[in-house]
Design an enzyme around this catalytic site. Structure first.
Site, PDB file in Angstrom:
ATOM      1  N   ASP A 146      37.101  33.094 -32.657  1.00 33.85           N
ATOM      2  CA  ASP A 146      37.096  31.840 -33.409  1.00 33.85           C
ATOM      3  C   ASP A 146      35.816  31.095 -33.044  1.00 33.85           C
ATOM      4  OD1 ASP A 146      37.357  29.232 -34.253  1.00 33.85           O
ATOM      5  OD2 ASP A 146      39.471  29.053 -33.716  1.00 33.85           O
ATOM      6  N   LYS A 153      33.235  24.246 -39.835  1.00 35.18           N
ATOM      7  CA  LYS A 153      32.504  23.090 -39.314  1.00 35.18           C
ATOM      8  C   LYS A 153      31.040  23.021 -39.781  1.00 35.18           C
ATOM      9  CE  LYS A 153      35.449  22.025 -35.348  1.00 35.18           C
ATOM     10  NZ  LYS A 153      35.998  20.726 -35.637  1.00 35.18           N
ATOM     11  N   PHE A 189      42.455  26.059 -29.360  1.00 37.60           N
ATOM     12  CA  PHE A 189      42.721  25.301 -30.583  1.00 37.60           C
ATOM     13  C   PHE A 189      42.225  26.122 -31.761  1.00 37.60           C
ATOM     14  CE2 PHE A 189      42.127  22.287 -33.981  1.00 37.60           C
ATOM     15  CZ  PHE A 189      43.285  21.527 -33.890  1.00 37.60           C
TER      16      PHE A 189
END
Ligand code: PLP
Length: 396
Positions: free
Chosen positions: A222, A251, A137
């Site tokens: 990532d 995040k 993702f």
């Protein structure tokens, strides 16, 4: 407004893209959230791995308040001190890098994809292809969606951006076989988060690094979910010492404020020149001040040490429970990213936990994902474990 009033108003006006729980939160402190009717919830979710220091962490609150009082925005046409200082901190932590600041994980990854393409272009080799992995993702923009290896997120949005192909995760041979003359980069999460807390074998990243070096490919990691202390180190790749060429963060970096960052090796970063990429809000001084507060906490407050110890406690207790349960297949994770793999679907277990006012998340159908604050105490961990174990016992 009470819970019902807030929920009604939201339902009437927001585009319905989220499976939103019928709860409206009004404040949070540490590992706890409070809804508009005054109910308290233990938060093992952290707004999807964002509020990793817990809610209202003093260093972060102070940093946001002080900066908001001074200056909130000038754009990237000018410099600000928090932006410059955050870039310096991230470069120092990465070692020999340059930073592009954005507002989200998808934007950080989009920047990484664009940098990789531009680097390929600048070398005059016509290379632009990026290999990512199934189950990954990377975000919801068209570029990052095209890198994301989950077809359910592609439905109705085709044609996707060309130049992406996916191979199974934790399979170096599949990566090797997928490399073509136009391939410029390999893009991976060190642990697949949304894909179900999938951990590769310990030598995977090292072998991918070797492949990249041999084939002259960029390694993009990532770290949007795994970075900023979530696994017990600032960046997950530090566990195995395999440094990427490009790393993305978001995040937890902003302690609850939106921010994303792409950190790239200095020589590669030269491919992005004035006018080649940008963002109006990227590097916003309030978000950067918050991020500096987060990094200060990680450096000075023994937060990652706590995450390692409490994460181990959670994993051990859950594994002990799993040994006596026919419903749990496996417990996996590192630090404070933990997946409880169920034999059947996990959503009902997450709902049972929510009924007992513990927030956990179900992902990849069968995985109960725990993303507690790195600051969680042993007592809070045990309180959450008791609820999870009850919910697992009651699972169909
Ligand atoms: N990359 C990873 C590994 C993620 O887990 C996520 C979000 O869950 C993203 C990228 C996208 O981040 P954002 O939602 O901030 O765009």
């Amino acid at each position: 407004m009470n819970n019902v009033e807030i929920i009604e108003l939201a339902h009437q006006n927001l585009i319905n893209t989220y499976g939103c729980a019928p709860i409206a939160f009004v404040r949070g402190t540490g590992a706890y959230l409070y809804d508009a009717d005054g109910n308290r919830y233990l938060d093992f979710f952290c707004g999807l791995a964002v509020t990793s220091l817990g809610h209202g962490y003093p260093r972060v609150v102070r940093a946001i308040r002080d900066q908001a009082e001074k200056l909130t925005h000038v754009s990237n046409v000018f410099h600000t001190e928090p932006t410059a200082r955050l870039a310096a901190r991230l470069c120092a932590a990465f070692g020999d890098g340059r930073v592009f600041l954005a507002n989200s994980g998808a934007e950080a990854n989009e920047a990484a994809i664009k940098l990789a393409r531009r680097w390929g272009h600048d070398r005059g080799e016509g290379r632009y292809g990026i290999i990512s992995t199934q189950g990954s993702f990377h975000g919801r923009t068209l570029g990052t969606l095209s890198a994301t290896g989950q077809e359910k997120y592609h439905v109705g949005f085709q044609p996707l951006v060309p130049g992406f192909r996916q191979v199974p995760f934790d399979d170096v041979e599949a990566l090797r076989a997928a490399v073509q003359s136009d391939t410029v980069a390999i893009m991976l999460e060190p642990i697949q988060g949304e894909g179900g807390v999938v951990m590769p074998r310990p030598d995977y990243l090292k072998r991918v690094r070797e492949l990249c070096d041999r084939e002259n490919l960029l390694l993009i990691l990532d770290e949007v979910q795994t970075g900023i202390g979530r696994t017990g180190k600032l960046f997950c790749w530090q566990h195995c010492g395999v440094k990427p060429d490009i790393m993305t963060l978001a995040k937890a970096l902003g302690g609850g404020l939106p921010i994303g960052a792409m950190v790239a090796r200095s020589d590669i970063a030269l491919s992005l020149t004035p006018g080649s990429h940008g963002s109006t809000f990227g590097g916003n001084p309030v978000a950067c001040a918050a991020a500096l507060g987060v990094l200060d906490a990680l450096e000075n407050d023994a937060v990652m040490e706590n995450a390692t110890a409490i994460g181990e406690h959670l994993i051990n207790r859950l594994r002990e429970f799993a040994r006596g349960s026919s419903k749990v297949v496996e417990v996996r994770g590192q630090g404070m990213i933990i997946g409880v793999v169920m034999r059947d679907e996990a959503r009902s277990v997450a709902e049972a936990c929510l009924n007992e006012r513990l927030i956990v998340n179900a992902t990849a159908e069968k995985v109960l994902r725990l993303l507690p604050p790195l600051t969680l105490t042993r007592e809070e961990a045990d309180a959450g474990l008791a609820i999870i174990e009850r919910a697992l016992k009651g699972a169909a």
